[in-house]
Design an enzyme around this catalytic site. Structure first.
Site, PDB file in Angstrom:
ATOM      1  N   GLU A  46      84.924  41.153  21.693  1.00  0.00           N
ATOM      2  CA  GLU A  46      85.746  41.725  20.608  1.00  0.00           C
ATOM      3  C   GLU A  46      86.731  42.743  21.199  1.00  0.00           C
ATOM      4  O   GLU A  46      86.377  43.516  22.087  1.00  0.00           O
ATOM      5  CB  GLU A  46      84.806  42.452  19.629  1.00  0.00           C
ATOM      6  CG  GLU A  46      85.491  43.236  18.531  1.00  0.00           C
ATOM      7  CD  GLU A  46      84.518  44.157  17.764  1.00  0.00           C
ATOM      8  OE1 GLU A  46      83.577  44.702  18.375  1.00  0.00           O
ATOM      9  OE2 GLU A  46      84.734  44.344  16.557  1.00  0.00           O
ATOM     10  N   LYS A 123      87.757  39.241  11.363  1.00  0.00           N
ATOM     11  CA  LYS A 123      86.451  39.867  11.069  1.00  0.00           C
ATOM     12  C   LYS A 123      86.325  40.245   9.596  1.00  0.00           C
ATOM     13  O   LYS A 123      87.178  40.965   9.061  1.00  0.00           O
ATOM     14  CB  LYS A 123      86.291  41.096  11.955  1.00  0.00           C
ATOM     15  CG  LYS A 123      84.946  41.795  11.868  1.00  0.00           C
ATOM     16  CD  LYS A 123      84.915  42.943  12.873  1.00  0.00           C
ATOM     17  CE  LYS A 123      83.609  43.658  12.959  1.00  0.00           C
ATOM     18  NZ  LYS A 123      83.623  44.705  14.020  1.00  0.00           N
ATOM     19  N   CYS A 168      81.168  40.877  16.158  1.00  0.00           N
ATOM     20  CA  CYS A 168      80.298  42.058  16.234  1.00  0.00           C
ATOM     21  C   CYS A 168      79.407  42.248  15.016  1.00  0.00           C
ATOM     22  O   CYS A 168      78.401  41.586  14.867  1.00  0.00           O
ATOM     23  CB  CYS A 168      81.129  43.299  16.511  1.00  0.00           C
ATOM     24  SG  CYS A 168      80.065  44.666  17.070  1.00  0.00           S
TER      25      CYS A 168
END
Ligand code: CDT
Length: 312
Positions: A46, A123, A168
């Site tokens: 990330e 995300k 994440c």
């Protein structure tokens, strides 16, 4: 057998002063290692082009925007794409995306083996907060700098397999894996920056946080019968330690490879995509076993509502 030799390219720390060009040189070195190891696909973490800037509270929007990429590839990353194309290796990498109409996302992309971008994920589960929080020992301002992703959880065909991406904090949410599981995902690629400490609980150990990471990744793999490659940015960034512990996890939920350092480190594993079929046809044959008539709350309610009607 549909074997893909996968490289999980963990990256060591990136300091605030490091240039993207210096970081890309490190990524190319990892790519060259991966080529020597026979990899077909390499996954980077990330926000892998810069330090984890959401730890810094920044008010000047021009300074904020300086951490973002306006196009991909761009001047700094073109050499990485060129090397990937020359080697015939697909890549996936995370970066901060600034769109032409001024939207900010925490993004991961996937290329085919000719370095063409064929997949993008933005995300969805953004952790942290949006204003300076003096109660925390350090800041985590993803909700300030990014919008929640607007692309859903896409799964794309690449190297003869179904592939999807998470970023994440997404790994802690079973819904994220299941959205892709329901599209038949066989390989889930995930990059992360996980601080070694909890800014709101000084008693929480780095070991417990590493356990939570493994637990989430292994459960997501097993419960959806997918390979999961989870790749960290690790080590000490300007005095802020990040956990390492990158893993390649089988569709049985077993860790096949695990990083041993908090530096640039390549994990390599030959992943048979056909190893996903048994779980998908038996315990996790969704069409036979799922009971969606009982899952209404999952998509209609965010917070807790107790049976007596009070809200948690
Ligand atoms: N980058 C990222 O999503 N990190 C989070 C930290 C959570 S604490 C605010 C993670 O889930 O690892």
């Amino acid at each position: 057998m549909r074997e893909i030799v996968i490289g999980g390219a963990q990256m060591g720390p990136i300091q605030r002063a490091d240039t993207r060009e210096a970081v890309v040189a490190r990524m190319i070195a990892l790519l060259d290692d991966a080529n020597r190891a026979g990899c077909n696909l390499v996954i980077f973490p990330e926000l892998c082009l810069t330090t984890f800037f959401p730890r810094w509270y920044i008010e000047d929007q021009a300074e904020v925007d300086s951490w973002f990429e306006r196009e991909m590839p761009n001047g700094a990353t073109a050499p990485l794409f060129a090397r990937a194309r020359d080697l015939g290796i697909a890549i996936s990498l995370g970066y901060a995306e600034l769109t032409p109409d001024g939207q900010h996302f925490n993004t991961q992309i996937l290329t085919d083996t000719e370095a063409r971008i064929i997949g993008k994920y933005r995300k969805i589960h953004l952790p942290g907060h949006d204003e300076y929080d003096s109660e925390r020992s350090f800041q985590h301002l993803e909700k300030r700098y990014f919008l929640p992703g607007d692309l859903g959880f896409p799964v794309v065909r690449n190297i003869n397999a179904w592939m999807g991406m998470l970023i994440c904090n997404d790994r802690r949410w079973p819904e994220a894996y299941r959205e892709m599981g329901l599209q038949g995902v066989e390989l889930t690629m995930l990059g992360y920056n996980t601080p070694s400490g909890n800014s709101q609980n000084s008693q929480e150990s780095a070991e417990l946080r590493a356990f939570h990471s493994d637990l989430s990744v292994q459960a997501g793999a097993y419960q959806n019968s997918t390979w999961v490659v989870a790749v960290a940015k690790a080590g000490d960034e300007d005095g802020h330690p990040l956990n390492g512990g990158s893993v390649i996890v089988s569709p049985d939920g077993v860790i096949m490879q695990k990083a041993t350092t908090v530096g640039d480190e390549l994990l390599v594993h030959a992943c048979d995509m056909d190893a996903t079929t048994f779980g998908k046809a038996t315990v996790f044959d969704f069409k036979r076993h799922r009971r969606i008539e009982h899952y209404g709350r999952i998509s209609s309610q965010t917070g807790v509502i107790y049976p007596d009607g009070t809200k948690g």
